[in-house]
Design an enzyme around this catalytic site. Sequence first.
Site, PDB file in Angstrom:
ATOM      1  N   ASN A  91      -5.813  -4.674  -6.194  1.00 16.79           N
ATOM      2  CA  ASN A  91      -6.765  -3.992  -5.369  1.00 16.79           C
ATOM      3  C   ASN A  91      -6.867  -2.564  -5.291  1.00 16.79           C
ATOM      4  O   ASN A  91      -7.974  -2.122  -5.015  1.00 16.79           O
ATOM      5  CB  ASN A  91      -7.226  -4.907  -4.040  1.00 16.79           C
ATOM      6  CG  ASN A  91      -8.162  -4.134  -3.034  1.00 16.79           C
ATOM      7  OD1 ASN A  91      -9.452  -4.235  -3.372  1.00 16.79           O
ATOM      8  ND2 ASN A  91      -7.501  -3.520  -2.330  1.00 16.79           N
ATOM      9  N   ASP A  95       0.914  -1.336   0.159  1.00 12.77           N
ATOM     10  CA  ASP A  95      -0.145   0.192  -0.114  1.00 12.77           C
ATOM     11  C   ASP A  95       0.881   1.235  -0.142  1.00 12.77           C
ATOM     12  O   ASP A  95       2.073   1.251   0.235  1.00 12.77           O
ATOM     13  CB  ASP A  95      -0.882   0.098   1.307  1.00 12.77           C
ATOM     14  CG  ASP A  95      -2.346   0.912   0.955  1.00 12.77           C
ATOM     15  OD1 ASP A  95      -3.118   0.150   0.917  1.00 12.77           O
ATOM     16  OD2 ASP A  95      -2.222   2.018   0.799  1.00 12.77           O
ATOM     17  N   LYS A 131     -12.924   2.083 -14.489  1.00 10.62           N
ATOM     18  CA  LYS A 131     -13.594   0.885 -14.055  1.00 10.62           C
ATOM     19  C   LYS A 131     -14.073  -0.199 -15.193  1.00 10.62           C
ATOM     20  O   LYS A 131     -13.916  -1.506 -15.051  1.00 10.62           O
ATOM     21  CB  LYS A 131     -14.440   0.629 -12.965  1.00 10.62           C
ATOM     22  CG  LYS A 131     -14.133   1.442 -11.741  1.00 10.62           C
ATOM     23  CD  LYS A 131     -12.968   0.522 -11.059  1.00 10.62           C
ATOM     24  CE  LYS A 131     -12.354   0.923  -9.885  1.00 10.62           C
ATOM     25  NZ  LYS A 131     -11.277   0.101  -9.077  1.00 10.62           N
ATOM     26  N   ASP A 155       3.667   2.794  -4.483  1.00  6.40           N
ATOM     27  CA  ASP A 155       2.629   3.606  -5.294  1.00  6.40           C
ATOM     28  C   ASP A 155       2.494   2.514  -6.476  1.00  6.40           C
ATOM     29  O   ASP A 155       3.353   2.255  -7.144  1.00  6.40           O
ATOM     30  CB  ASP A 155       2.938   4.888  -5.533  1.00  6.40           C
ATOM     31  CG  ASP A 155       1.961   5.583  -6.339  1.00  6.40           C
ATOM     32  OD1 ASP A 155       1.145   5.076  -7.213  1.00  6.40           O
ATOM     33  OD2 ASP A 155       1.786   6.955  -6.363  1.00  6.40           O
ATOM     34  N   VAL A 156       0.981   2.202  -6.910  1.00 12.89           N
ATOM     35  CA  VAL A 156       1.245   1.010  -7.676  1.00 12.89           C
ATOM     36  C   VAL A 156       1.380   1.599  -9.182  1.00 12.89           C
ATOM     37  O   VAL A 156       1.313   1.173 -10.054  1.00 12.89           O
ATOM     38  CB  VAL A 156      -0.138   0.282  -7.759  1.00 12.89           C
ATOM     39  CG1 VAL A 156      -0.397  -0.486  -6.582  1.00 12.89           C
ATOM     40  CG2 VAL A 156      -1.422   1.342  -7.839  1.00 12.89           C
ATOM     41  N   TYR A 213     -13.948   7.519 -13.083  1.00 11.91           N
ATOM     42  CA  TYR A 213     -13.884   6.348 -11.994  1.00 11.91           C
ATOM     43  C   TYR A 213     -14.712   5.390 -13.069  1.00 11.91           C
ATOM     44  O   TYR A 213     -14.207   4.282 -13.129  1.00 11.91           O
ATOM     45  CB  TYR A 213     -14.583   6.740 -10.934  1.00 11.91           C
ATOM     46  CG  TYR A 213     -14.647   5.635  -9.814  1.00 11.91           C
ATOM     47  CD1 TYR A 213     -13.571   5.071  -9.226  1.00 11.91           C
ATOM     48  CD2 TYR A 213     -15.868   4.791  -9.790  1.00 11.91           C
ATOM     49  CE1 TYR A 213     -13.430   4.181  -8.267  1.00 11.91           C
ATOM     50  CE2 TYR A 213     -15.829   3.557  -8.855  1.00 11.91           C
ATOM     51  CZ  TYR A 213     -14.768   3.102  -8.212  1.00 11.91           C
ATOM     52  OH  TYR A 213     -14.626   2.119  -7.071  1.00 11.91           O
TER      53      TYR A 213
HETATM   54  N1  LIG Z   1     -15.928   0.902  -1.276  1.00 14.68           N
HETATM   55  C1  LIG Z   1     -16.501   0.781  -2.594  1.00 14.68           C
HETATM   56  O1  LIG Z   1     -17.872   1.054  -2.372  1.00 14.68           O
HETATM   57  C2  LIG Z   1     -15.969   0.227  -3.908  1.00 14.68           C
HETATM   58  C3  LIG Z   1     -17.072  -0.225  -4.683  1.00 14.68           C
HETATM   59  C4  LIG Z   1     -16.653  -0.580  -5.890  1.00 14.68           C
HETATM   60  C5  LIG Z   1     -15.338  -0.778  -5.995  1.00 14.68           C
HETATM   61  N2  LIG Z   1     -14.350  -0.511  -5.151  1.00 14.68           N
HETATM   62  C6  LIG Z   1     -12.905  -0.711  -5.425  1.00 14.68           C
HETATM   63  O2  LIG Z   1     -12.347  -1.420  -4.328  1.00 14.68           O
HETATM   64  C7  LIG Z   1     -10.806  -1.208  -4.117  1.00 14.68           C
HETATM   65  C8  LIG Z   1     -10.646  -1.097  -2.831  1.00 14.68           C
HETATM   66  O3  LIG Z   1     -11.180   0.101  -2.302  1.00 14.68           O
HETATM   67  P1  LIG Z   1     -11.808   0.372  -0.861  1.00 14.68           P
HETATM   68  O4  LIG Z   1     -13.150   0.749  -1.112  1.00 14.68           O
HETATM   69  O5  LIG Z   1     -11.372  -0.592   0.079  1.00 14.68           O
HETATM   70  O6  LIG Z   1     -11.162   1.883  -0.623  1.00 14.68           O
HETATM   71  P2  LIG Z   1     -10.078   2.164   0.603  1.00 14.68           P
HETATM   72  O7  LIG Z   1      -9.672   3.521   0.165  1.00 14.68           O
HETATM   73  O8  LIG Z   1     -10.445   1.729   1.942  1.00 14.68           O
HETATM   74  O9  LIG Z   1      -8.745   1.213  -0.010  1.00 14.68           O
HETATM   75  C9  LIG Z   1      -8.172   1.378  -1.094  1.00 14.68           C
HETATM   76  C10 LIG Z   1      -6.324   1.081  -0.830  1.00 14.68           C
HETATM   77  O10 LIG Z   1      -5.713   1.462  -1.879  1.00 14.68           O
HETATM   78  C11 LIG Z   1      -4.571   2.296  -1.495  1.00 14.68           C
HETATM   79  N3  LIG Z   1      -3.846   3.152  -2.710  1.00 14.68           N
HETATM   80  C12 LIG Z   1      -4.624   4.262  -3.139  1.00 14.68           C
HETATM   81  N4  LIG Z   1      -4.065   4.637  -4.322  1.00 14.68           N
HETATM   82  C13 LIG Z   1      -2.952   3.772  -3.973  1.00 14.68           C
HETATM   83  C14 LIG Z   1      -1.778   3.690  -4.893  1.00 14.68           C
HETATM   84  N5  LIG Z   1      -1.411   4.722  -5.886  1.00 14.68           N
HETATM   85  N6  LIG Z   1      -0.720   2.953  -4.760  1.00 14.68           N
HETATM   86  C15 LIG Z   1      -0.954   2.035  -3.528  1.00 14.68           C
HETATM   87  N7  LIG Z   1      -1.922   1.761  -3.048  1.00 14.68           N
HETATM   88  C16 LIG Z   1      -2.934   2.758  -3.156  1.00 14.68           C
HETATM   89  C17 LIG Z   1      -5.096   3.069  -0.251  1.00 14.68           C
HETATM   90  O11 LIG Z   1      -4.278   3.770   0.612  1.00 14.68           O
HETATM   91  C18 LIG Z   1      -5.887   2.473   0.378  1.00 14.68           C
HETATM   92  O12 LIG Z   1      -5.358   1.449   1.236  1.00 14.68           O
HETATM   93  C19 LIG Z   1     -10.652  -0.011  -5.391  1.00 14.68           C
HETATM   94  O13 LIG Z   1     -10.237  -0.682  -6.284  1.00 14.68           O
HETATM   95  C20 LIG Z   1     -12.040   0.590  -5.027  1.00 14.68           C
HETATM   96  O14 LIG Z   1     -12.255   1.155  -6.443  1.00 14.68           O
HETATM   97  C21 LIG Z   1     -14.653  -0.239  -3.869  1.00 14.68           C
END
Ligand SMILES: NC(=O)c1ccc[n+]([C@@H]2O[C@H](COP(=O)([O-])OP(=O)(O)OC[C@H]3O[C@@H](n4cnc5c(N)ncnc54)[C@H](O)[C@@H]3O)[C@@H](O)[C@H]2O)c1
Length: 282
Positions: free
Chosen positions: A90, A37, A160, A63-64, A156
């Site tokens: 993820n 992360d 996606k 950073d990814v 977004y």
């Molecule tokens: N929460 C929702 O409603 C939802 C719905 C659909 C899809 N998603 C997807 O699920 C995945 C996880 O998201 P989440 O909801 O757990 O959000 P979150 O913000 O709680 O977790 C996302 C994590 O990704 C990390 N991150 C962000 N940018 C980064 C980077 N450049 N390099 C490395 N790490 C990075 C953040 O620090 C965080 O820990 C994402 O791809 C998000 O788009 C979430």
Amino acid sequence: MNDYKGKVVVITGAANGIGKELARQYAAKGAKLSLADIDVENLSGLEKDLKASGVEVSTAMFDVTNYGAMEAFAQRTFATYGTVDFFFNNAGVISVGSIWDQPLQDWKWLMDVNVMGIVHGIKAFVPAMIKQDKECRIINTASIAGLLTVENSPAYVASKFASLSLTEVLELQLQDAGSKVKAHVICPAVVATDLNNCLRHRAKELYNPEDPYYQTEDYKKRDAVVQSSMKLGLPVEKAVEIIIEGIENDQFYILTHPVYNLAIVARANGIVEGIRPAKVKR
Ligand SMILES: NC(=O)c1ccc[n+]([C@@H]2O[C@H](COP(=O)([O-])OP(=O)(O)OC[C@H]3O[C@@H](n4cnc5c(N)ncnc54)[C@H](O)[C@@H]3O)[C@@H](O)[C@H]2O)c1
């Protein structure tokens, strides 16, 4: 695949939300973890908690969007554990705005993290996963916003749709290659996580908080929708149970909110009938 003792689970975006809960649930099932992360503080906290309960875990802070760092993460994971059984691409971020007003840098940020981050993970991990010549899984997180267009978050939704379609192509190419690696794509609707606070890790060179657009009513109204809806999201524990079960059942598309199924079918029908898109109805 469903006996996790000694299995290696790799997760990007593991410090918060869905990634963190995946780490916790796989750890509880007996897996070893390699976690990454950009959020140093929360990933360190998770590592400490997991180690305290006897879980074998290694972490990498990067950073990814940085391919070199993703490659180093893959090399370190294979050097540490010798194998990868589940790789979760993820990490993700969200932005809101009107297409014709939103700063272009919002688009670059979303495409870099949500699309190129996944491409980097595939390129760094999949060749070695194929070489293992054993059944293993790559799981990319898209969203319900990769199957349905919602009007609030253009970058977004576009990112996606890209991550979902590239995972479909990945699966086809893995089949063509006769590989034992299988792909899955996760398509959650709203889950209660920290996604609405993702601006905190945005690279400074890709962000001008003083941009006048962020002071507009349009931006504030759209941001308020995200802030309020996240609180009402599916509990992350439940979402991750559904995700793990979907992988165990060998589902390619893993959806967490059946309430949107009709809208997905209506979208497909609308496409073949040439109908103009309308707002999603449940
Ligand atoms: N929460 C929702 O409603 C939802 C719905 C659909 C899809 N998603 C997807 O699920 C995945 C996880 O998201 P989440 O909801 O757990 O959000 P979150 O913000 O709680 O977790 C996302 C994590 O990704 C990390 N991150 C962000 N940018 C980064 C980077 N450049 N390099 C490395 N790490 C990075 C953040 O620090 C965080 O820990 C994402 O791809 C998000 O788009 C979430």
